[in-house]
Design an enzyme around this catalytic site. Structure first.
Site, mmCIF file in Angstrom:
data_model
loop_
_atom_site.group_PDB
_atom_site.id
_atom_site.type_symbol
_atom_site.label_atom_id
_atom_site.label_comp_id
_atom_site.label_asym_id
_atom_site.label_seq_id
_atom_site.Cartn_x
_atom_site.Cartn_y
_atom_site.Cartn_z
ATOM 1 C CE LYS A 1 -23.242 -49.461 38.543
ATOM 2 N NZ LYS A 1 -23.839 -50.788 38.175
ATOM 3 C CE1 TYR B 1 -25.951 -51.758 43.004
ATOM 4 C CE2 TYR B 1 -23.661 -51.776 43.706
ATOM 5 C CZ TYR B 1 -24.639 -51.389 42.796
ATOM 6 O OH TYR B 1 -24.308 -50.626 41.698
ATOM 7 C CG ASN C 1 -24.180 -51.609 34.617
ATOM 8 O OD1 ASN C 1 -23.538 -51.101 35.538
ATOM 9 N ND2 ASN C 1 -25.364 -52.169 34.807
ATOM 10 C CG HIS D 1 -26.449 -46.716 41.121
ATOM 11 N ND1 HIS D 1 -27.157 -47.883 41.293
ATOM 12 C CD2 HIS D 1 -26.994 -45.811 41.977
ATOM 13 C CE1 HIS D 1 -28.092 -47.678 42.228
ATOM 14 N NE2 HIS D 1 -28.007 -46.442 42.658
ATOM 15 C CD GLU E 1 -29.757 -45.981 45.580
ATOM 16 O OE1 GLU E 1 -29.875 -47.201 45.371
ATOM 17 O OE2 GLU E 1 -29.768 -45.127 44.666
HETATM 18 P P1 IDP Z 1 -29.707 -51.218 37.968
HETATM 19 O O1 IDP Z 1 -28.259 -50.845 38.202
HETATM 20 O O2 IDP Z 1 -30.110 -50.941 36.549
HETATM 21 O O3 IDP Z 1 -30.641 -50.599 38.974
HETATM 22 P P2 IDP Z 1 -30.064 -53.740 39.377
HETATM 23 O O4 IDP Z 1 -30.986 -54.840 38.952
HETATM 24 O O5 IDP Z 1 -30.464 -52.943 40.577
HETATM 25 O O6 IDP Z 1 -29.823 -52.791 38.118
HETATM 26 O O7 IDP Z 1 -28.647 -54.396 39.624
HETATM 27 C C1 IDP Z 1 -27.615 -53.646 40.208
HETATM 28 C C2 IDP Z 1 -26.331 -53.888 39.463
HETATM 29 O O8 IDP Z 1 -25.969 -55.253 39.643
HETATM 30 C C3 IDP Z 1 -26.436 -53.713 37.945
HETATM 31 O O9 IDP Z 1 -26.243 -52.381 37.545
HETATM 32 C C4 IDP Z 1 -25.348 -54.612 37.450
HETATM 33 O O10 IDP Z 1 -24.069 -53.951 37.506
HETATM 34 C C5 IDP Z 1 -25.339 -55.730 38.463
HETATM 35 N N1 IDP Z 1 -26.101 -56.871 37.991
HETATM 36 C C6 IDP Z 1 -27.443 -56.981 37.892
HETATM 37 N N2 IDP Z 1 -27.804 -58.171 37.417
HETATM 38 C C7 IDP Z 1 -26.655 -58.847 37.197
HETATM 39 C C8 IDP Z 1 -26.370 -60.157 36.700
HETATM 40 O O11 IDP Z 1 -27.250 -60.945 36.357
HETATM 41 N N3 IDP Z 1 -25.046 -60.485 36.637
HETATM 42 C C9 IDP Z 1 -24.041 -59.643 37.003
HETATM 43 N N4 IDP Z 1 -24.281 -58.397 37.481
HETATM 44 C C10 IDP Z 1 -25.564 -58.008 37.568
HETATM 45 MG MG MG Z 2 -30.976 -50.995 40.939
#
Ligand code: IDP
Ligand code: MG
Length: 137
Positions: free
Chosen positions: A11, A51, A114, A117, A128
């Site tokens: 990212k 997303y 974070n 992805h 994807e």
């Molecule tokens: P993942 O990346 O581990 O698959 P997902 O639930 O698919 O997680 O969420 C996608 C991305 O959205 C996460 O990697 C994170 O960067 C962001 N995200 C998820 N939940 C939150 C939240 O509660 N607040 C802010 N960003 C979030």
């Molecule tokens: Mg995800």
């Protein structure tokens, strides 16, 4: 056991922090092949599609702003059970819950930035990879 392809992305925070080499080194040390790779800026529409499952969440627009805030490194990884394996290497979505030794555990502190992805299931991986690497189809 099966050879799989998954979509992986470093990212914008990971690229800004110059973690590209570190993360690819981990991928290769694990034993996955990087079968496609490009550094790119994600068009907003592509980010919204990528997303799409989170469209109704309160963090959606911030997430799209973030993922389009600078270049990413998009990759296709190939190897045994690569989909679940790359998710394990990344660690929990929230870095506060991610174990040391995982990418999010080692390199991130907040859920909104974070670092990496990874596709969460075979169908997601297909979608994807097709979205980011249509030329592989
Ligand atoms: P993942 O990346 O581990 O698959 P997902 O639930 O698919 O997680 O969420 C996608 C991305 O959205 C996460 O990697 C994170 O960067 C962001 N995200 C998820 N939940 C939150 C939240 O509660 N607040 C802010 N960003 C979030
Ligand atoms: Mg995800």
């Amino acid at each position: 056991m099966s050879t799989e392809r998954t979509f992986a992305m470093i990212k914008p925070d990971g690229v800004r922090r110059r973690l590209v080499g570190e993360l690819i080194a981990r991928i290769e040390a694990k034993g996955y092949d990087v079968v496609a790779l490009k550094r790119m800026e994600i068009p907003r529409e592509t980010a919204e599609t990528h997303y799409g499952e989170h469209r109704d969440k309160p963090f959606f627009s911030g997430l799209v702003d973030f993922i389009t805030s600078g270049p990413v490194v998009a990759m296709v990884l190939e190897g045994e059970d690569a989909i679940a394996g790359w998710r394990t290497m990344m660690g929990a979505t929230n870095p506060a819950d991610a174990a040391p030794g995982t990418i999010r555990g080692d390199f991130a502190t907040t859920i909104d930035e974070n670092v990496a992805h990874g596709s969460d299931a075979p169908e997601t991986a297909r979608r994807e990879i097709d979205l980011f690497f249509p030329e592989l189809g």
